[in-house]
Enzyme design. Structure first.
Site, PDB file in Angstrom:
ATOM      1  N   LEU A 156      12.670  -7.024  -7.412  1.00 12.70           N
ATOM      2  CA  LEU A 156      12.115  -7.252  -6.082  1.00 12.70           C
ATOM      3  C   LEU A 156      12.236  -8.705  -5.663  1.00 12.70           C
ATOM      4  CD1 LEU A 156       8.952  -4.973  -6.113  1.00 12.70           C
ATOM      5  CD2 LEU A 156      10.798  -4.921  -4.430  1.00 12.70           C
ATOM      6  N   ARG A 232       0.542  -6.744  -6.384  1.00 18.49           N
ATOM      7  CA  ARG A 232      -0.693  -6.094  -6.804  1.00 18.49           C
ATOM      8  C   ARG A 232      -1.875  -6.934  -6.347  1.00 18.49           C
ATOM      9  NH1 ARG A 232       1.941  -2.331  -7.140  1.00 18.49           N
ATOM     10  NH2 ARG A 232       2.281  -0.858  -8.870  1.00 18.49           N
ATOM     11  N   GLU A 261      -8.442   0.070  -4.719  1.00 17.65           N
ATOM     12  CA  GLU A 261      -7.849   0.923  -3.683  1.00 17.65           C
ATOM     13  C   GLU A 261      -8.240   2.377  -3.923  1.00 17.65           C
ATOM     14  OE1 GLU A 261      -3.833  -1.830  -3.062  1.00 17.65           O
ATOM     15  OE2 GLU A 261      -3.731  -0.004  -4.258  1.00 17.65           O
ATOM     16  N   HIS A 282      -1.350  -0.604   1.485  1.00 16.11           N
ATOM     17  CA  HIS A 282      -0.467  -0.293   0.357  1.00 16.11           C
ATOM     18  C   HIS A 282       0.668   0.649   0.783  1.00 16.11           C
ATOM     19  CE1 HIS A 282      -0.371  -0.247  -4.302  1.00 16.11           C
ATOM     20  NE2 HIS A 282       0.856  -0.091  -3.822  1.00 16.11           N
ATOM     21  N   TRP A 285       5.794   0.226  -0.217  1.00 15.89           N
ATOM     22  CA  TRP A 285       6.703   1.010  -1.056  1.00 15.89           C
ATOM     23  C   TRP A 285       7.181   2.304  -0.403  1.00 15.89           C
ATOM     24  CZ3 TRP A 285       5.605   6.042  -2.804  1.00 15.89           C
ATOM     25  CH2 TRP A 285       4.353   6.527  -2.422  1.00 15.89           C
TER      26      TRP A 285
END
Length: 315
Positions: A156, A232, A261, A282, A285
């Protein structure tokens, strides 16, 4: 094969037909802890994104052979207990890289161009009542020539670096904090923080990175710096970040992840009302394409397991 998908809602309705090739697929949108036992008793294969599975669960599922984690991280599975029970565990890595990189720059572009503020102003009539053809109420800045610091230089981080370079940014790779040596092509962590215009976090959450961005670290950043976290939540101390934003200690932040979460209503970043924070739930992704790649990756893992292979095996 009896395949049980425990949290299909996390797959956003993407076609699960690749899994049907292996047998009967039973899907549950959500599975609470109290529902796990009854749903897995007859399973040969479990697909789970975030549902917790431990040794007690394995004991009541004698036919369970394989757990396919519908994610990269496997912290929701007791891997030691799975190994002791002779249950294989697989994950899928790399499927979400394009989506996360896109989200990173979406957050950054919104903040640097103040698009969220201009869009809100326009809805309230500011442009319609303007005395000139445009509005220049909020600053607009280029990514080009900014010192773009990347924390975590795996797949990433490397993909993010390529896009940052395409924008014309000056990419700096931060060395691991407290490292005794600085590797070639990297800059000592504290030195990188002190000169950063933009910081983008892409490292895993480990004991070494938990609360990495705390009061002390945030105080190193220049006041014009922007912090982006699509990694994160636990990597950033949320109270420290909220305070830094409120006190204009840094210019802005884009955050896609929190330490707990779903989000807790009392989380400092949830409670923070300043418009120098963009907070998303979140979703970095979760492009449709990423989830499709994820499902195909799970199917590949099942095929490999059935053929006696080790593809993406964690246990």
């Amino acid at each position: 094969m009896n395949i049980v998908v425990l949290d299909a809602a996390t797959l956003a309705g993407v076609d699960l037909s690749p899994l049907h090739e292996f047998g009967t697929v039973t899907t549950y949108e959500y599975t609470s802890p109290s529902e796990v036992d009854s749903r897995i008793q007859q399973a040969n294969i479990i697909v789970s994104n975030k549902v917790q599975l431990n040794g007690a669960h394995f004991a009541i599922a004698p036919e369970l052979k394989l757990i396919c984690v519908a994610a990269t991280g496997t912290n929701n599975i007791d891997l030691v207990a799975a190994k002791d029970a002779g249950i294989a565990v697989t994950n899928v890595a790399g499927y979400s890289t394009p989506s996360v990189v896109q989200h990173t720059f979406t957050l950054l572009g919104n903040l640097m161009s103040n698009i969220h503020r201009y869009a809100a102003d326009t809805k309230l009539g500011a442009w319609q009542n303007s005395r000139m053809f445009c509005r220049l109420d909020h600053s607009i800045n280029d990514i080009a020539n900014k010192r773009f610091v990347i924390v975590g230089y795996g797949n990433l981080g490397q993909a993010t670096a390529k896009v940052a370079e395409a924008f014309g940014a000056k990419v700096i790779i931060a060395e691991r904090p407290n490292s005794k040596a600085t590797r070639s092509g990297r800059m000592a962590f504290e030195d990188a923080m002190k000169i950063a215009d933009i910081v983008s976090i892409h490292c895993p959450l480990t004991p070494q990175t938990e609360n990495l961005f705390n009061v002390e670290t945030l105080s190193l950043l220049p006041k014009h710096a922007i912090l982006i976290n699509t990694a994160r939540g636990g990597i950033v101390n949320e109270q420290a970040l909220a305070d830094a934003l409120a006190n204009n200690q840094i210019a802005a932040a884009g955050v896609d992840v929190l330490s707990v979460e779903p989000a807790d209503a009392d989380n400092p970043l949830i409670k923070y009302q300043g418009d120098n924070l963009m907070l998303t739930p979140h979703t970095a992704w979760a492009s449709q394409e990423s989830i499709t790649r994820l499902i195909l990756g799970i199917a590949e893992n099942i095929t490999s397991y059935l053929d006696g292979g080790q593809h993406n095996r964690v246990v």
